[in-house]
Design a protein around this motif. Structure first.
Motif, short mmCIF file in Angstrom:
data_model
loop_
_atom_site.label_atom_id
_atom_site.label_comp_id
_atom_site.label_asym_id
_atom_site.label_seq_id
_atom_site.Cartn_x
_atom_site.Cartn_y
_atom_site.Cartn_z
N VAL A 1 40.50 47.25 30.61
CA VAL A 1 41.79 46.53 30.65
C VAL A 1 42.46 46.72 32.02
O VAL A 1 43.05 45.77 32.56
CB VAL A 1 42.71 47.01 29.52
CG1 VAL A 1 44.12 46.47 29.70
CG2 VAL A 1 42.15 46.56 28.17
N THR A 2 42.35 47.90 32.60
CA THR A 2 42.95 48.16 33.92
C THR A 2 42.27 47.31 34.99
O THR A 2 42.94 46.72 35.86
CB THR A 2 42.84 49.65 34.29
OG1 THR A 2 43.39 50.44 33.24
CG2 THR A 2 43.60 49.95 35.56
N VAL A 3 40.94 47.25 34.94
CA VAL A 3 40.20 46.40 35.90
C VAL A 3 40.58 44.94 35.69
O VAL A 3 40.77 44.19 36.65
CB VAL A 3 38.68 46.60 35.73
CG1 VAL A 3 37.90 45.59 36.58
CG2 VAL A 3 38.27 48.01 36.13
N LYS A 4 40.71 44.54 34.43
CA LYS A 4 41.10 43.16 34.11
C LYS A 4 42.47 42.82 34.67
O LYS A 4 42.69 41.73 35.22
CB LYS A 4 41.10 43.00 32.58
CG LYS A 4 41.65 41.71 32.05
CD LYS A 4 40.75 40.55 32.39
CE LYS A 4 41.21 39.30 31.66
NZ LYS A 4 42.59 38.93 31.95
N PRO B 1 35.77 45.71 45.61
CA PRO B 1 34.60 44.99 46.15
C PRO B 1 33.92 44.10 45.11
O PRO B 1 33.50 42.99 45.42
CB PRO B 1 33.66 46.12 46.59
CG PRO B 1 34.56 47.29 46.82
CD PRO B 1 35.64 47.17 45.80
N ILE B 2 33.86 44.60 43.88
CA ILE B 2 33.24 43.81 42.80
C ILE B 2 34.10 42.60 42.46
O ILE B 2 33.61 41.48 42.34
CB ILE B 2 33.04 44.69 41.53
CG1 ILE B 2 32.12 45.86 41.85
CG2 ILE B 2 32.48 43.86 40.39
CD1 ILE B 2 32.01 46.88 40.73
N VAL C 1 47.31 48.89 39.48
CA VAL C 1 46.37 47.89 39.99
C VAL C 1 45.78 48.32 41.33
O VAL C 1 44.57 48.23 41.56
CB VAL C 1 47.07 46.51 40.13
CG1 VAL C 1 46.26 45.56 40.99
CG2 VAL C 1 47.31 45.91 38.76
N LEU C 2 46.63 48.81 42.23
CA LEU C 2 46.16 49.24 43.55
C LEU C 2 45.25 50.44 43.45
O LEU C 2 44.24 50.54 44.16
CB LEU C 2 47.37 49.56 44.44
CG LEU C 2 48.23 48.37 44.86
CD1 LEU C 2 49.48 48.84 45.59
CD2 LEU C 2 47.44 47.40 45.75
N GLY D 1 33.10 50.14 31.30
CA GLY D 1 34.46 49.61 31.36
C GLY D 1 34.68 48.74 32.58
O GLY D 1 35.29 47.66 32.50
N ILE D 2 34.17 49.19 33.73
CA ILE D 2 34.27 48.39 34.96
C ILE D 2 33.47 47.10 34.82
O ILE D 2 33.91 46.02 35.22
CB ILE D 2 33.77 49.20 36.18
CG1 ILE D 2 34.74 50.35 36.47
CG2 ILE D 2 33.63 48.30 37.42
CD1 ILE D 2 34.29 51.27 37.58
N PHE D 3 32.28 47.21 34.21
CA PHE D 3 31.44 46.02 33.98
C PHE D 3 32.15 45.01 33.09
O PHE D 3 32.25 43.83 33.43
CB PHE D 3 30.11 46.46 33.35
CG PHE D 3 29.25 45.31 32.91
CD1 PHE D 3 28.78 44.38 33.82
CD2 PHE D 3 28.90 45.17 31.57
CE1 PHE D 3 27.98 43.32 33.41
CE2 PHE D 3 28.10 44.11 31.15
CZ PHE D 3 27.64 43.18 32.08
N ALA D 4 32.68 45.47 31.95
CA ALA D 4 33.37 44.57 31.02
C ALA D 4 34.62 43.96 31.66
O ALA D 4 34.88 42.77 31.53
CB ALA D 4 33.75 45.31 29.74
N GLY D 5 35.38 44.77 32.39
CA GLY D 5 36.60 44.29 33.03
C GLY D 5 36.34 43.32 34.17
O GLY D 5 37.19 42.48 34.48
#
Length: 344
Positions: free
Chosen positions: A219-222, A92-93, A83-84, A184-188
């Motif tokens: 999934v990681t961003v989520k 930031p997002i 996560v970190l 992926g970042i957008f979806a998460g």
């Protein structure tokens, strides 16, 4: 113990049966998911069963305590080191979208559009992680079954919308189709519930034959967003304590309001992180994550059973409007920041 069994057995068995049925149907229709089916079937059963009194103790236990146990078990899916690491790029997002959604929800409450609890649940659910965030926040603010069911319904609607529209939107905007990193970042970041994040990212992977690149990133961003449950719930507990003190004109003990189940959620996350660092395979924690999801479905069964359908239908437009504003704002901010940060 005997008294507990006598009081709660009928309600617990009812919720368990509804949850099993909902889990089966939800697995067949993953875009909708078991939790939504559980609410709907619970509502139907609530209308069919006329003598509800003998079920109510077990139903209340499920909607309150089982829901908290679900949040605690959710912690076993969180690797804090991962996560970190992900947070360095997406933080930031994540912070911007969470702040925006909560501010919009607060403005909806202050303007008189919605009551504070339902506005809070929709704001938290939209910005953090859908049903899981609502499950965590509901006991902290003492939300009732109607408010929880309403918030889940709103989140469900925009989950489906995102899963259907975002792959086409990503193609129109010009996300890279060579790798799944940016999408992926957008979806998460912009999709709130795990099932819809998975559906959205998997669709992108499937269309452009990227294996699981997009899905892994999303999934990681989520999961990083999920960690926001901790400060949000602690903040809500503090606000509730201050409001209770003003109403009672007296000091309120932190023990009366503090969400202690969040402490266990943190401990579960720490156990997961330490175990993975020691070489334990992530699959070891899968049963805990699966049980967490099933407990949420059980709790949604209870919430549906105890919900007032007429009240939900009458007040449906305003919560939906708030969910829509949060949905558009989060999507816009995510896309803007990805462009500014050079991700898109």
């Amino acid at each position: 113990m005997t008294k507990f069994i006598e009081k709660n057995t009928k309600g617990l068995i009812l919720c368990l049966i509804i949850a099993v049925i909902s889990q089966y149907i939800g697995n067949k229709v993953p875009l909708v998911g078991p939790a939504v089916f559980a609410i709907l079937i619970g509502m139907v059963m609530g209308q069919i069963i006329k003598e509800k009194k003998s079920y109510m103790d077990g139903v209340r236990f499920t909607s309150k305590k089982i829901l908290q146990y679900a949040v605690i078990l959710l912690g076993f899916g969180l690797d804090l080191s991962l996560v970190l690491k992900t947070g360095e790029e997406s933080l930031p997002i994540i912070l911007s979208t969470i702040s925006t959604s909560l501010i919009i929800a607060y403005l909806a409450y202050k303007s008189g559009l919605l009551e504070g609890k339902i506005a809070t649940l929709i704001g938290v659910g939209s910005s953090i992680c859908g049903g899981s965030a609502i499950a965590a926040a509901a006991p902290v603010i003492d939300a009732d079954e109607d408010e929880i069911a309403e918030a889940i319904s709103v989140i469900f609607f925009f989950n489906i919308l995102a899963a259907i529209l975002f792959p086409s939107l990503g193609r129109m905007i010009g996300f890279s189709t060579v790798d799944g990193h940016a999408f992926g970042i957008f979806a998460g970041s912009a999709v709130n519930d795990t099932s819809s994040v998975t559906a959205c990212a998997s669709t992108w992977d499937s269309i452009y034959k990227l294996g699981s690149q997009t899905l892994d990133k999303a999934v990681t961003v989520k999961l990083t967003r999920t960690l926001a449950i901790i400060p949000i719930c602690l903040g809500l507990a503090f606000i509730r304590m201050r409001n209770a003190e003003k109403e009672a004109n007296n000091k309120i003990s932190i023990k009366q309001i503090f969400p202690f189940f969040i402490i266990y959620f943190i401990l579960a996350s720490l156990i997961t992180t330490i175990a993975l660092a020691k070489g334990v395979d992530i699959s070891f924690f899968k049963p805990f994550k699966d049980l967490s999801k099933f407990f949420i479905v059980m709790a949604m069964s209870a919430i549906g059973f105890n919900s007032d359908i007429v009240k939900l239908l009458k007040s449906g437009a305003r919560p939906l409007a708030l969910g829509g504003v949060c949905f558009i704002a989060i999507t816009t901010i995510t896309l803007t920041l990805e462009k500014l940060l050079g991700i898109l």
